[in-house]
Design a protein around this motif. Structure first.
Motif, PDB file in Angstrom:
ATOM      1  N   GLY A  96      17.177 -22.272  79.112  1.00  0.00           N
ATOM      2  CA  GLY A  96      16.191 -21.200  79.025  1.00  0.00           C
ATOM      3  C   GLY A  96      14.807 -21.575  79.509  1.00  0.00           C
ATOM      4  O   GLY A  96      13.835 -20.869  79.234  1.00  0.00           O
ATOM      5  N   LEU A  97      14.703 -22.676  80.251  1.00  0.00           N
ATOM      6  CA  LEU A  97      13.402 -23.130  80.731  1.00  0.00           C
ATOM      7  C   LEU A  97      13.025 -22.511  82.073  1.00  0.00           C
ATOM      8  O   LEU A  97      11.832 -22.378  82.389  1.00  0.00           O
ATOM      9  N   VAL A  98      14.032 -22.159  82.876  1.00  0.00           N
ATOM     10  CA  VAL A  98      13.772 -21.543  84.172  1.00  0.00           C
ATOM     11  C   VAL A  98      14.773 -20.423  84.418  1.00  0.00           C
ATOM     12  O   VAL A  98      15.826 -20.350  83.779  1.00  0.00           O
ATOM     13  N   THR A  99      14.415 -19.584  85.378  1.00  0.00           N
ATOM     14  CA  THR A  99      15.336 -18.565  85.892  1.00  0.00           C
ATOM     15  C   THR A  99      15.358 -18.727  87.397  1.00  0.00           C
ATOM     16  O   THR A  99      14.298 -18.735  88.040  1.00  0.00           O
ATOM     17  N   HIS A 100      16.550 -18.870  87.959  1.00  0.00           N
ATOM     18  CA  HIS A 100      16.651 -19.132  89.396  1.00  0.00           C
ATOM     19  C   HIS A 100      17.580 -18.128  90.068  1.00  0.00           C
ATOM     20  O   HIS A 100      18.672 -17.847  89.574  1.00  0.00           O
ATOM     21  N   SER A 101      17.112 -17.568  91.176  1.00  0.00           N
ATOM     22  CA  SER A 101      17.925 -16.624  91.931  1.00  0.00           C
ATOM     23  C   SER A 101      17.373 -16.467  93.337  1.00  0.00           C
ATOM     24  O   SER A 101      16.172 -16.209  93.516  1.00  0.00           O
ATOM     25  N   ARG A 102      18.236 -16.654  94.337  1.00  0.00           N
ATOM     26  CA  ARG A 102      17.868 -16.413  95.738  1.00  0.00           C
ATOM     27  C   ARG A 102      16.569 -17.103  96.152  1.00  0.00           C
ATOM     28  O   ARG A 102      15.614 -16.466  96.596  1.00  0.00           O
ATOM     29  N   ALA A 103      16.538 -18.395  96.008  1.00  0.00           N
ATOM     30  CA  ALA A 103      15.412 -19.222  96.441  1.00  0.00           C
ATOM     31  C   ALA A 103      14.116 -18.908  95.694  1.00  0.00           C
ATOM     32  O   ALA A 103      13.020 -19.214  96.173  1.00  0.00           O
ATOM     33  N   ILE A 104      14.224 -18.282  94.526  1.00  0.00           N
ATOM     34  CA  ILE A 104      13.051 -18.027  93.689  1.00  0.00           C
ATOM     35  C   ILE A 104      13.307 -18.628  92.315  1.00  0.00           C
ATOM     36  O   ILE A 104      14.298 -18.302  91.659  1.00  0.00           O
TER      37      ILE A 104
END
Length: 205
Positions: A186-194
């Motif tokens: 729950g520290l990051v959210t990653h999707s499509r180079a973002i």
């Protein structure tokens, strides 16, 4: 400052007050920095891109705050970031001529400017003396810390995994695995180079 000092400043200094709606650019990257700008209310999104355009970083600036005061003097007197209103914002600016006059006439104004500039210089001077990060997680933290105005809070990194891997000296696969672990925690959210880093300081824990 005493009341008389404040009255003198108000009477002899040209303050430019501006309002910006959400989405409006307050200051653009590359613009000449010939004013000292203060964010009085609202929030700004500060965006800066790599010289080759391979990645960019966004971070939030909350009022009250100064907008890159270190750029008003020195060799390169241009903004390096684009500041966009994240909500309705109130900004006041003082031109460079009045800024230098206030610095010469009022010690408190001069000390505040010097403290801001010295703090930034001291922070930068310590980087090369720090221990080299041993984990990918700490490498990501260090990468972001060196490029952000503050080493805490929400940050958004727009970058391809292979580019981030090359910059960190790690393989794309290992970087992806690390980000997947951070996402599961729950520290990051990653999707499509973002990659949204919810609280940068937590990557250091």
């Amino acid at each position: 400052m005493s009341r008389n000092d404040i009255e003198t400043v108000v009477a002899h200094t040209r303050f430019a007050f501006s309002k910006y709606d959400k989405g409006k650019v307050v200051v653009g990257e590359g613009e000449k920095c010939d004013h000292l700008c203060f964010l009085l209310q609202g929030e700004l999104t500060a965006t800066e891109s790599a010289d080759d355009g391979s990645y960019s970083i966004e971070e939030t600036v909350k009022a009250p705050a100064m907008i890159q005061p270190e750029r008003i003097f020195g060799m390169e007197q241009r903004y390096t970031k684009t500041f966009t209103a994240a909500a309705e914002c109130g900004v006041v600016s003082i031109d460079k001529k009045d800024t230098t006059r206030l610095m010469s006439e009022f010690e408190i104004f001069r000390l505040n400017i010097l403290n801001i500039l010295c703090t930034k210089t001291q922070r930068l001077s310590r980087y090369q003396w720090r221990k080299t990060p041993e984990t990918i997680r700490l490498k990501i933290f260090g990468f972001m810390e060196k490029r952000c105005m503050t080493p805490a809070g929400h940050k958004r990194l727009k970058i391809k995994m292979e580019v981030l891997g090359a910059l960190l000296g790690e393989s794309r696969i290992n970087v992806s695995k690390c980000i997947k672990t951070l996402q599961d925690k729950g520290l990051v959210t990653h999707s499509r180079a973002i990659m949204d880093i919810h609280a940068l300081e937590k990557l250091k824990e």
